[in-house]
Design a protein around this motif. Structure first.
Motif, PDB file in Angstrom:
ATOM      1  N   SER A  25       0.848  -1.189   0.000  1.00 22.08           N
ATOM      2  CA  SER A  25       0.000   0.000   0.000  1.00 22.08           C
ATOM      3  C   SER A  25       0.880   1.235   0.000  1.00 22.08           C
ATOM      4  CB  SER A  25      -0.915   0.014   1.226  1.00 22.08           C
ATOM      5  OG  SER A  25      -0.159   0.023   2.425  1.00 22.08           O
ATOM      6  N   THR A  28       2.653   1.723  -6.009  1.00 28.48           N
ATOM      7  CA  THR A  28       2.215   0.710  -6.964  1.00 28.48           C
ATOM      8  C   THR A  28       3.396  -0.136  -7.388  1.00 28.48           C
ATOM      9  OG1 THR A  28       0.516   2.198  -7.787  1.00 28.48           O
ATOM     10  CG2 THR A  28       1.091   0.339  -9.182  1.00 28.48           C
ATOM     11  N   ASP A  30       3.620  -1.911  -9.983  1.00 26.55           N
ATOM     12  CA  ASP A  30       3.519  -2.224 -11.402  1.00 26.55           C
ATOM     13  C   ASP A  30       4.826  -2.420 -12.154  1.00 26.55           C
ATOM     14  OD1 ASP A  30       0.506  -0.740 -12.816  1.00 26.55           O
ATOM     15  OD2 ASP A  30       0.912  -2.593 -11.729  1.00 26.55           O
ATOM     16  N   THR A  54       5.589  -6.824 -13.896  1.00 26.38           N
ATOM     17  CA  THR A  54       5.088  -6.622 -15.253  1.00 26.38           C
ATOM     18  C   THR A  54       4.910  -7.928 -16.011  1.00 26.38           C
ATOM     19  OG1 THR A  54       7.370  -6.195 -15.894  1.00 26.38           O
ATOM     20  CG2 THR A  54       5.945  -4.283 -15.563  1.00 26.38           C
ATOM     21  N   ARG A  72       2.165 -12.966  -8.397  1.00 28.34           N
ATOM     22  CA  ARG A  72       1.693 -11.639  -8.053  1.00 28.34           C
ATOM     23  C   ARG A  72       0.320 -11.410  -8.667  1.00 28.34           C
ATOM     24  NH1 ARG A  72       2.021 -12.142 -13.228  1.00 28.34           N
ATOM     25  NH2 ARG A  72       2.777 -10.409 -14.489  1.00 28.34           N
ATOM     26  N   ASP A  73      -0.425 -10.548  -8.016  1.00 25.65           N
ATOM     27  CA  ASP A  73      -1.727 -10.125  -8.513  1.00 25.65           C
ATOM     28  C   ASP A  73      -1.661  -8.607  -8.606  1.00 25.65           C
ATOM     29  OD1 ASP A  73      -4.367  -9.304  -8.868  1.00 25.65           O
ATOM     30  OD2 ASP A  73      -5.150 -11.008  -7.746  1.00 25.65           O
ATOM     31  N   ARG A  74      -1.525  -8.126  -9.812  1.00 19.30           N
ATOM     32  CA  ARG A  74      -1.345  -6.696  -9.987  1.00 19.30           C
ATOM     33  C   ARG A  74      -2.601  -5.929  -9.607  1.00 19.30           C
ATOM     34  NH1 ARG A  74       1.168  -5.897 -15.839  1.00 19.30           N
ATOM     35  NH2 ARG A  74       1.260  -3.739 -15.136  1.00 19.30           N
ATOM     36  N   THR A  75      -3.749  -6.538  -9.779  1.00 20.89           N
ATOM     37  CA  THR A  75      -4.992  -5.838  -9.436  1.00 20.89           C
ATOM     38  C   THR A  75      -5.116  -5.630  -7.928  1.00 20.89           C
ATOM     39  OG1 THR A  75      -6.272  -7.887  -9.273  1.00 20.89           O
ATOM     40  CG2 THR A  75      -6.129  -6.853 -11.444  1.00 20.89           C
ATOM     41  N   LYS A  76      -4.485  -6.520  -7.172  1.00 18.87           N
ATOM     42  CA  LYS A  76      -4.547  -6.406  -5.721  1.00 18.87           C
ATOM     43  C   LYS A  76      -3.268  -5.831  -5.123  1.00 18.87           C
ATOM     44  CE  LYS A  76      -7.726 -10.305  -5.150  1.00 18.87           C
ATOM     45  NZ  LYS A  76      -7.945 -11.632  -4.531  1.00 18.87           N
ATOM     46  N   ASN A  77      -2.308  -5.521  -5.986  1.00 15.06           N
ATOM     47  CA  ASN A  77      -1.022  -5.009  -5.492  1.00 15.06           C
ATOM     48  C   ASN A  77      -0.436  -5.936  -4.431  1.00 15.06           C
ATOM     49  OD1 ASN A  77       0.537  -2.792  -6.309  1.00 15.06           O
ATOM     50  ND2 ASN A  77       0.141  -1.669  -4.423  1.00 15.06           N
ATOM     51  N   THR A  78      -0.489  -7.215  -4.738  1.00 10.49           N
ATOM     52  CA  THR A  78      -0.117  -8.238  -3.755  1.00 10.49           C
ATOM     53  C   THR A  78       0.737  -9.308  -4.421  1.00 10.49           C
ATOM     54  OG1 THR A  78      -2.148  -7.873  -2.502  1.00 10.49           O
ATOM     55  CG2 THR A  78      -1.012  -9.964  -2.145  1.00 10.49           C
TER      56      THR A  78
END
Length: 132
Positions: A25, A28, A30, A54, A72-78
């Motif tokens: 948090s 990002t 990304d 990426t 990784r799950d980019r939508t969850k930033n996790t």
């Protein structure tokens, strides 16, 4: 406020599986890589696995290849570390870390993970204990 929070550690038996999560948090992930590192009592910290956000390219330490999976799950930033067939040598505090600045393009994932030079954000760690 930049924060990395690990969860999912615990006590398991030898041969069991466990999944660690690292939620970011305040920034990002990304364009950077996130990694998992561990430190057992009396031992130096070692890089366990890293994943680039990426394209998902990865690095694994030889000791965990075939048993651990980083994702990784980019939508969850996790990011996650799936650990299977846990062994007596795996217990440690597991930390997740994320790069806070972009490494040079010539660095491969092995180098980015092992040098930790660019890992500017660290979580507080999650204890993993394996009982035989």
């Amino acid at each position: 406020q930049v924060q990395l929070v690990e969860s999912g550690g615990g006590v398991v038996q030898s041969g069991d599986s466990l999944r660690l999560s690292c939620a970011a948090s305040g920034f990002t992930l990304d364009y950077y890589a996130i990694g998992w590192f561990r430190q057992a009592p009396g031992k130096e910290r070692e890089a366990v696995a890293c994943v680039k956000m990426t394209d998902g390219s990865t690095y694994y330490a030889d000791s965990v290849k075939g048993r651990f999976t980083v994702s990784r799950d980019r939508t969850k930033n996790t990011a996650y570390l799936e650990m299977s067939n846990l062994k007596p040598e795996d217990p440690a505090i597991y930390y997740c870390a994320a790069e806070s600045r972009r490494p040079p393009s010539w660095m491969n994932m092995d180098e980015r993970c092992k040098t930790v030079e660019y890992m500017g954000y660290w979580g507080k760690g999650s204890q993993v204990t394996v009982s035989s």
